[in-house]
Design a protein around this motif. Structure first.
Motif, PDB file in Angstrom:
ATOM      1  N   PRO A 166       6.983  -0.267   4.462  1.00 28.59           N
ATOM      2  CA  PRO A 166       5.702   0.119   5.077  1.00 28.59           C
ATOM      3  C   PRO A 166       4.578  -0.860   4.752  1.00 28.59           C
ATOM      4  N   ILE A 167       3.572  -0.859   5.606  1.00 22.07           N
ATOM      5  CA  ILE A 167       2.355  -1.630   5.349  1.00 22.07           C
ATOM      6  C   ILE A 167       1.669  -1.029   4.130  1.00 22.07           C
ATOM      7  N   PHE A 168       1.094  -1.881   3.277  1.00 21.96           N
ATOM      8  CA  PHE A 168       0.416  -1.382   2.086  1.00 21.96           C
ATOM      9  C   PHE A 168      -0.836  -2.214   1.835  1.00 21.96           C
ATOM     10  N   ILE A 169      -1.617  -1.801   0.831  1.00 22.41           N
ATOM     11  CA  ILE A 169      -2.841  -2.515   0.484  1.00 22.41           C
ATOM     12  C   ILE A 169      -2.941  -2.580  -1.040  1.00 22.41           C
ATOM     13  N   GLN A 170      -3.628  -3.608  -1.534  1.00 18.15           N
ATOM     14  CA  GLN A 170      -3.769  -3.771  -2.978  1.00 18.15           C
ATOM     15  C   GLN A 170      -4.901  -2.890  -3.517  1.00 18.15           C
ATOM     16  N   ALA A 171      -4.774  -2.478  -4.754  1.00 16.42           N
ATOM     17  CA  ALA A 171      -5.751  -1.562  -5.349  1.00 16.42           C
ATOM     18  C   ALA A 171      -7.144  -2.171  -5.436  1.00 16.42           C
ATOM     19  N   ASP A 172      -7.236  -3.490  -5.535  1.00 14.68           N
ATOM     20  CA  ASP A 172      -8.543  -4.129  -5.669  1.00 14.68           C
ATOM     21  C   ASP A 172      -9.149  -4.546  -4.333  1.00 14.68           C
ATOM     22  N   ASP A 173      -8.484  -4.214  -3.233  1.00 18.17           N
ATOM     23  CA  ASP A 173      -9.073  -4.454  -1.919  1.00 18.17           C
ATOM     24  C   ASP A 173     -10.166  -3.423  -1.657  1.00 18.17           C
ATOM     25  N   TYR A 174     -11.052  -3.742  -0.706  1.00 18.78           N
ATOM     26  CA  TYR A 174     -12.127  -2.821  -0.358  1.00 18.78           C
ATOM     27  C   TYR A 174     -11.612  -1.697   0.547  1.00 18.78           C
ATOM     28  N   LEU A 175     -12.274  -0.536   0.458  1.00 16.76           N
ATOM     29  CA  LEU A 175     -11.926   0.563   1.358  1.00 16.76           C
ATOM     30  C   LEU A 175     -12.118   0.156   2.814  1.00 16.76           C
ATOM     31  N   PHE A 176     -13.078  -0.761   3.041  1.00 19.42           N
ATOM     32  CA  PHE A 176     -13.290  -1.217   4.407  1.00 19.42           C
ATOM     33  C   PHE A 176     -12.045  -1.935   4.922  1.00 19.42           C
ATOM     34  N   ASP A 177     -11.354  -2.689   4.038  1.00 22.50           N
ATOM     35  CA  ASP A 177     -10.110  -3.343   4.420  1.00 22.50           C
ATOM     36  C   ASP A 177      -9.036  -2.305   4.738  1.00 22.50           C
ATOM     37  N   ALA A 178      -9.025  -1.225   3.971  1.00 27.84           N
ATOM     38  CA  ALA A 178      -8.047  -0.161   4.225  1.00 27.84           C
ATOM     39  C   ALA A 178      -8.274   0.445   5.603  1.00 27.84           C
ATOM     40  N   LEU A 179      -9.544   0.698   5.935  1.00 23.78           N
ATOM     41  CA  LEU A 179      -9.870   1.247   7.248  1.00 23.78           C
ATOM     42  C   LEU A 179      -9.407   0.309   8.351  1.00 23.78           C
ATOM     43  N   LEU A 180      -9.674  -0.985   8.183  1.00 19.52           N
ATOM     44  CA  LEU A 180      -9.283  -1.966   9.182  1.00 19.52           C
ATOM     45  C   LEU A 180      -7.771  -1.987   9.360  1.00 19.52           C
ATOM     46  N   THR A 181      -7.042  -1.978   8.259  1.00 22.28           N
ATOM     47  CA  THR A 181      -5.580  -2.014   8.314  1.00 22.28           C
ATOM     48  C   THR A 181      -5.033  -0.794   9.035  1.00 22.28           C
ATOM     49  N   MET A 182      -5.563   0.373   8.723  1.00 22.29           N
ATOM     50  CA  MET A 182      -5.074   1.596   9.365  1.00 22.29           C
ATOM     51  C   MET A 182      -5.430   1.636  10.846  1.00 22.29           C
ATOM     52  N   SER A 183      -6.631   1.183  11.189  1.00 26.35           N
ATOM     53  CA  SER A 183      -7.037   1.167  12.596  1.00 26.35           C
ATOM     54  C   SER A 183      -6.172   0.209  13.398  1.00 26.35           C
ATOM     55  N   ILE A 196      -0.843  -0.493  -3.827  1.00 24.47           N
ATOM     56  CA  ILE A 196      -0.033  -1.198  -4.825  1.00 24.47           C
ATOM     57  C   ILE A 196      -0.966  -1.808  -5.868  1.00 24.47           C
ATOM     58  N   ASP A 197      -0.614  -1.660  -7.131  1.00 23.15           N
ATOM     59  CA  ASP A 197      -1.395  -2.223  -8.234  1.00 23.15           C
ATOM     60  C   ASP A 197      -0.450  -2.985  -9.157  1.00 23.15           C
ATOM     61  N   ASN A 198      -0.640  -4.315  -9.220  1.00 30.85           N
ATOM     62  CA  ASN A 198       0.233  -5.169 -10.037  1.00 30.85           C
ATOM     63  C   ASN A 198       1.710  -4.976  -9.686  1.00 30.85           C
ATOM     64  N   GLY A 199       1.984  -4.855  -8.386  1.00 34.00           N
ATOM     65  CA  GLY A 199       3.361  -4.759  -7.926  1.00 34.00           C
ATOM     66  C   GLY A 199       3.957  -3.376  -7.961  1.00 34.00           C
ATOM     67  N   GLU A 200       3.262  -2.425  -8.567  1.00 33.63           N
ATOM     68  CA  GLU A 200       3.774  -1.058  -8.683  1.00 33.63           C
ATOM     69  C   GLU A 200       3.029  -0.110  -7.756  1.00 33.63           C
ATOM     70  N   VAL A 201       3.724   0.952  -7.318  1.00 33.86           N
ATOM     71  CA  VAL A 201       3.100   1.964  -6.477  1.00 33.86           C
ATOM     72  C   VAL A 201       2.047   2.716  -7.282  1.00 33.86           C
ATOM     73  N   ALA A 202       0.825   2.778  -6.737  1.00 32.52           N
ATOM     74  CA  ALA A 202      -0.270   3.423  -7.471  1.00 32.52           C
ATOM     75  C   ALA A 202      -0.777   4.679  -6.786  1.00 32.52           C
TER      76      ALA A 202
END
Length: 617
Positions: A228-245, A255-261
C-alpha cells in the motif's frame, strides 16, 4: 439506551463536528436521528426540492452535483451534506445521489438549529466559508488554538495517538473482521516482521468479501491491498491530504524509521483542521478540465494573503503553495494519460527551482522536465511524450504558470531525455564547470520528482550526489557562482537600491535576499552529498554533517525566514491592493523595526558568504 442508539452515538462522537458536543448532548442526540438506507443510484434530493435534514454518511458514498451536472463533492463515512439547503431556507440548490449502497443518518432541521444555538463550536463548523471561520483564523494562529497552524505545520506523527493495529497475512478474513470490531478501527495494517506488506479496510470487507461471497475462513492475503501507499511520520499532514486525494484513498499508513507506526484517515485530518487549503487541494483532483483547474488556481493569491495574515511562517507558506502547484501538475498529467493512453515506457515528471525546493510563494513560471526509461526509442515513443509534455505545459500556462522564459520545460527536446542522457548532462556540468554549466547546475541541482516512476529520479540523484560530493574543483566553482548574488547592503550598512527604471528606489528581496541563502545551502548540500532539496532542510542536514556550525545555520535560518516573510507581506499588500505581486521592496514601505532587522539579516548573509569564499575559493 438500546444498542442501536448507542451505535449511533458512538459513531457520531468519532466524527467532526459532533466530537465538539458535550457528552450529555451526544446522549440525547440519537433519539432524534432517522436511519435511512439508500441503494446505489438513489437520488436523495434535487435542486428546488425541500430538504428538512442534515444528512450524515454512515457507510457508503454520496455525490453532490450542481444543476449542470458538474461534480462538486464526493462524501464518505462521517461526512455531512444538505447544509447549504438548510441555510437557504430548506430549498436544495444541488443534486445529491448515492453512488454506493449507503446507510445514512438524518438529523431534523429543528434539532440541527437547536444544537447550533446551544453550542457555538458546533455552529462555527457550519458557518459559511469566508465569514466566521476566516475572521477567527487570526485569533487561532495568535493563541496557538487547539490545532495551531494545523495542516501547514503539523507533522503526521502528531496523529499517532495509539499503537498501530496490525495482523499477519495468514489470519482468516473472519479473524481480521473480529479484530477490527474489537479494536474499534476501520482498517488493519498487515505486517511481516514489523514491515508493512498490506492493508485491509472495512470497505474491502464489504466489496471484496460480502459482495463477492468469499468464504470467511479464507486467508486475509486474498483480499488485502498489497504494497500500500504510505507516508513518513515526519511528513506534513498537508502531504498526507495530497497523497490521499491524488490516490483516492481514505486510509494512509504511517512509517517511522522503517517500522509501521500507525495510520491516518481523512476523518483524522478533517478533525485536525478544516480550512480553505484542505478544500482547494481536494478540489483539484475532482476537476476534469483545464478550465476547471484554472478556476481553482485563481484562489491561490488570496490563500497566500490569508496565510500571511494568520501568521504562518514563510517556510510553511512555501510548502503549501508548492504542494498546490504539484497537485495541479499531477492532475494535468493524469488528464494527459487519459487523453493519450497509458505511457509506453516508465517516466518521471520532474520539477526544478523553487517548486522543487517547496519554496514557491505565488504563481510563477514553470520549470520542469522528463526523465525517460532507457528503453526509450524516438520512433516508437517520441510522439507520445511530445504530446504529453505539450498538454501539461500548455495546461500549466493556461492556469497561470507561464512558460519558462529560459525554455526549461519538458516540451524542449533537451529536457525530455532518457536517464542515461541526464547522467551525461550532469557529468559534463560537474567535470567542466563553465558559466553555462554553473547556471544549469543552479537550476537542476534543485530537482524533485512529482509523478511517474520515482526510481528514475532516485537513480539520477544518487549518481549526481556521488559525483559531486567532495569534488573540490567543482565545489569551488559553485561557491564562486553563489557569491555573484550579493545582499543589497553597503559599506556603512545602508541599503543599496536600484536606480532608474520601473523598480527605481527599491531592492530585490528575491535575487539579493533569498537567493544568496539558497545558493549557500545548495553548496553545503553538494559538499556533504545531501539528498535534501528544501533550503531549510539542507541547512539543518549540513549541521549534522559538520559542513556548517549550528550557530551559522541558525543565523542563516533566521535570516531566511525574516527576509522571506518580509517579501510575503510585501506581496500580500500588493494582492490586497489589486496589484501584481513582485519582489521589489521600497524601504519607505517598511517600519523602523523591519528596516533594522532586514539589515541584520543581510549582514548575516554577507558574513556567511565571506566564510564560504574562504572555505571553497
Amino acid at each position: 439506551m438500546d444498542i442501536e442508539l448507542i451505535e449511533i452515538r458512538d459513531f457520531l462522537k468519532q466524527h467532526h463536528p459532533f466530537d465538539l458536543l458535550p457528552q450529555e448532548a451526544l446522549e440525547k442526540l440519537p433519539k432524534s436521528i432517522e436511519v435511512r438506507y439508500a441503494r446505489r443510484g438513489t437520488v436523495l434530493f434535487e435542486p428546488g426540492e425541500e430538504n428538512k435534514f442534515l444528512w450524515v454518511v454512515r457507510t457508503g458514498a454520496v455525490e453532490t452535483l450542481d444543476p449542470e451536472g458538474n461534480l462538486l463533492a464526493r462524501l464518505s463515512e462521517g461526512e455531512c451534506f444538505g447544509v447549504r439547503a438548510i441555510l437557504r431556507g430548506g430549498i436544495a440548490v444541488n443534486r445529491c445521489e448515492a453512488i454506493e449502497d449507503s446507510l445514512l443518518y438524518l438529523m431534523p432541521v429543528t434539532e440541527f438549529d437547536r444544537l447550533r444555538e446551544a453550542y457555538p463550536q458546533f455552529a462555527f463548523f457550519f458557518s459559511p466559508m469566508g465569514g466566521d471561520r476566516l475572521r477567527s483564523a487570526r485569533e487561532l494562529a495568535e493563541t496557538g488554538g487547539e490545532n495551531g497552524m494545523g495542516l501547514m505545520s503539523a507533522k503526521v506523527r502528531d496523529m499517532l495517538k495509539r499503537a498501530p493495529v496490525t495482523t499477519s497475512a495468514d489470519v482468516s478474513i473472519q479473524q481480521a473482521a473480529q479484530q477490527m470490531s474489537k479494536e474499534g478501527v476501520s482498517c488493519l495494517l498487515v505486517t511481516d516482521g514489523g514491515k508493512l506488506i498490506g492493508i485491509v479496510t472495512d470497505k474491502d470487507l464489504r466489496n471484496r468479501v460480502v459482495a463477492k461471497g468469499i468464504a470467511y475462513d479464507h486467508p486475509l492475503s486474498e483480499i488485502m491491498t498489497t504494497d500500500p501507499i504510505f507516508i513518513q511520520a515526519d511528513d506534513y499532514l498537508f502531504d498526507a491530504l495530497l497523497t490521499m486525494s491524488r490516490s483516492n484513498i481514505r486510509h494512509l499508513p504511517i512509517i517511522d524509521n522503517g517500522e509501521v507506526a500507525g495510520v491516518v484517515t481523512t476523518t483524522n485530518i478533517i478533525q485536525k483542521q478544516t480550512t480553505s487549503m484542505v478544500y482547494l487541494v481536494g478540489d483539484i483532483y475532482k476537476r476534469n478540465s483545464i478550465a476547471g483547474l484554472r478556476e481553482v488556481v485563481k484562489q491561490v493569491p488570496a490563500m497566500v494573503m490569508n496565510l500571511v495574515d494568520t501568521g504562518a511562517s514563510a517556510h510553511n507558506i512555501g510548502h503549501v503553495v508548492s504542494t498546490v502547484t504539484d497537485a495541479i501538475a499531477t492532475r494535468l498529467l493524469q488528464l494527459a494519460e487519459e487523453k493519450f493512453g497509458e505511457p509506453p515506457i516508465p517516466y518521471s515528471w520532474i520539477v526544478v527551482g523553487s517548486e522543487a525546493r517547496h519554496e514557491q510563494t505565488a504563481l510563477s513560471d514553470q520549470d520542469n522536465g522528463l526523465i525517460l526509461h532507457d528503453s526509450y526509442d524516438e520512433a516508437q515513443h517520441g510522439e507520445y511524450f511530445r504530446n504529453l509534455s505539450k498538454f501539461v505545459s500548455d495546461g500549466l500556462n493556461d492556469c497561470g504558470y507561464i512558460y519558462c522564459p529560459g525554455d526549461v520545460m519538458a516540451t524542449n527536446d533537451k529536457w525530455r531525455q532518457p536517464l542515461s542522457q541526464w547522467k551525461k548532462y550532469f557529468a559534463k556540468w560537474i567535470d567542466t564547470p563553465e558559466p553555462e554549466a554553473l547556471m544549469l547546475s543552479s537550476v537542476f541541482f534543485d530537482m524533485r520528482s512529482i509523478y511517474g516512476d520515482e526510481s528514475l529520479y532516485t537513480n539520477l540523484r544518487e549518481f549526481v550526489l556521488k559525483k559531486a560530493t567532495g569534488n573540490r574543483i567543482f565545489l569551488s566553482f559553485m561557491a564562486g557562482n553563489a557569491l555573484t548574488h550579493q545582499p543589497p547592503l553597503g559599506f556603512f550598512k545602508n541599503f543599496v537600491l536600484i536606480r532608474g527604471g520601473e523598480n527605481d528606489h527599491t531592492f530585490d528581496l528575491k535575487h539579493n535576499g533569498v537567493v544568496p541563502i539558497i545558493d549557500l545551502a545548495r553548496t553545503y548540500a553538494l559538499d556533504a552529498g545531501l539528498s535534501e532539496v528544501n533550503t531549510e532542510d539542507r541547512l539543518k542536514a549540513a549541521v549534522e554533517k559538520k559542513i556548517i556550525s549550528q550557530a551559522g545555520a541558525n543565523d542563516l535560518l533566521d535570516a531566511l525566514e525574516f527576509i522571506s516573510i518580509t517579501r510575503l507581506r510585501h506581496q500580500a499588500r500588493q494582492i490586497r491592493n489589486s496589484q501584481k505581486a513582485d519582489n521589489f521592496m521600497p524601504p519607505d514601505d517598511m517600519s523602523h523595526f523591519e528596516r533594522n532587522h532586514l539589515k541584520d539579516a543581510f549582514n548575516v548573509v554577507k558574513t556567511m558568504q565571506s566564510a564560504l569564499a574562504s572555505a571553497y575559493t
